[in-house]
Design an enzyme around this catalytic site. Structure first.
Site, PDB file in Angstrom:
ATOM      1  N   HIS A  96      -7.376  19.543  -9.412  1.00  0.00           N
ATOM      2  CA  HIS A  96      -6.399  20.479  -8.830  1.00  0.00           C
ATOM      3  C   HIS A  96      -7.076  21.264  -7.701  1.00  0.00           C
ATOM      4  O   HIS A  96      -8.256  21.618  -7.802  1.00  0.00           O
ATOM      5  CB  HIS A  96      -5.879  21.419  -9.917  1.00  0.00           C
ATOM      6  CG  HIS A  96      -4.693  22.205  -9.468  1.00  0.00           C
ATOM      7  ND1 HIS A  96      -4.808  23.295  -8.637  1.00  0.00           N
ATOM      8  CD2 HIS A  96      -3.369  22.032  -9.687  1.00  0.00           C
ATOM      9  CE1 HIS A  96      -3.597  23.757  -8.374  1.00  0.00           C
ATOM     10  NE2 HIS A  96      -2.700  23.014  -9.004  1.00  0.00           N
ATOM     11  N   SER A 214       5.322  24.080  -4.724  1.00  0.00           N
ATOM     12  CA  SER A 214       6.571  24.849  -4.597  1.00  0.00           C
ATOM     13  C   SER A 214       7.822  24.041  -4.928  1.00  0.00           C
ATOM     14  O   SER A 214       8.868  24.235  -4.308  1.00  0.00           O
ATOM     15  CB  SER A 214       6.672  25.486  -3.204  1.00  0.00           C
ATOM     16  OG  SER A 214       5.592  26.374  -2.988  1.00  0.00           O
TER      17      SER A 214
HETATM   18  P1  PGA Z   1       3.489  25.688  -7.432  1.00  0.00           P
HETATM   19  O1  PGA Z   1       2.154  25.035  -8.037  1.00  0.00           O
HETATM   20  O2  PGA Z   1       4.638  24.897  -7.987  1.00  0.00           O
HETATM   21  O3  PGA Z   1       3.479  27.115  -7.925  1.00  0.00           O
HETATM   22  O4  PGA Z   1       3.389  25.586  -5.965  1.00  0.00           O
HETATM   23  C1  PGA Z   1       2.017  23.651  -8.119  1.00  0.00           C
HETATM   24  C2  PGA Z   1       0.682  23.284  -8.679  1.00  0.00           C
HETATM   25  O5  PGA Z   1      -0.295  23.978  -8.398  1.00  0.00           O
HETATM   26  O6  PGA Z   1       0.560  22.293  -9.408  1.00  0.00           O
END
Ligand code: PGA
Length: 253
Positions: A96, A214
């Protein structure tokens, strides 16, 4: 046909009581629906063991946010993939961008984690993604290619078939900016083609490539409708059971 998967990554959020309420709400939302895609929940590690009980006999799998690549030993603060396997965790998120950015994880370390994960029968969800600068200076295809080559493509074909990939443009994570459906499809098709070159077209057709960055109840449907988008890795919007299930519904085939 690849079956879609939606994984909620809670990151470092929710104290005990709130975590329990959220999992109960998720189970409640889940109860009234059919034809759902595969669902995964990645709570903070401290709750994994407890959630095993809660998710027993459901269609929701447990996902770890991280683990260490050694078998066992004097590695204070770490947990092993065999420990995850021993409590029934199905997947582990690896590579990640927050681990790369804040904990200095390198492609080489991520490669070791992917290998160990497969050895211990925990399925890796390998994240790759480019920064805003790399998107703007048009190096993003190369960046993703390098991440794939360094951390995944040295695996044997049999091992590689255990991998799920998550394309997560760093500029879209937690920012409210989402890749457009075209941008997501373009990159997912690129990744699938790289898999084809590294292995073969059957393997490329089997591997699931999730989009993350997001994803929310409003944009999920358009993103998941793209040919090469096989579901999502969802951060912020997975912290609300109703929003999370709107996203899950968007992944229904
Ligand atoms: P987010 O995070 O949906 O808050 O952008 C996605 C992720 O980090 O897997």
């Amino acid at each position: 046909m690849r079956n879609k998967v939606v994984i909620g990554n809670w990151k470092m959020n929710k104290d005990n009581e709130d975590a329990l309420s959220l999992i109960i709400e998720i189970l409640y939302q889940n109860k009234s629906l059919i034809d759902l895609p595969e669902i995964g929940i990645a709570p903070p590690a401290i709750y994994l063991s407890h959630f095993t009980e809660k998710l027993k006999n459901t269609n929701i799998y447990l996902v770890s946010q991280n683990a260490y690549f050694k078998d066992n030993g004097a590695f204070t603060g770490e947990i092993s993939f065999s420990m995850l396997n021993s409590i029934g965790v199905k997947y582990c998120i690896l590579g990640h961008s927050e681990r790369r950015q804040f904990f200095n994880e390198t492609d080489a370390e991520i490669a070791l984690k992917v290998k160990q994960s497969i050895k211990c029968k925990v399925l890796p969800v390998f994240c790759c993604g480019e920064s805003k600068d790399q998107r703007q200076n048009d190096s993003y295809f190369n960046v993703i290619k390098t991440q794939l080559e360094n951390s995944l493509f040295k695996l044997s074909k049999e091992d590689f078939l255990n991998v799920t990939i998550a394309y997560e443009p760093v500029w879209a994570i937690g920012t409210g900016l989402t890749a457009s459906a075209n941008q997501a499809q373009e990159m997912h098709a690129f990744i699938r083609n790289e898999i084809k070159k590294a292995y073969n077209s059957e393997v490329a057709e089997e591997i699931r490539i999730l989009y993350g960055g997001s994803v929310n109840a409003k944009n999920a449907e358009e993103l998941f409708a793209c040919n090469d988008v096989d579901g999502g890795l969802v951060g912020g919007s997975s912290l609300n059971a109703i929003d999370f299930f709107e996203i899950i519904k968007a992944a229904r085939s």
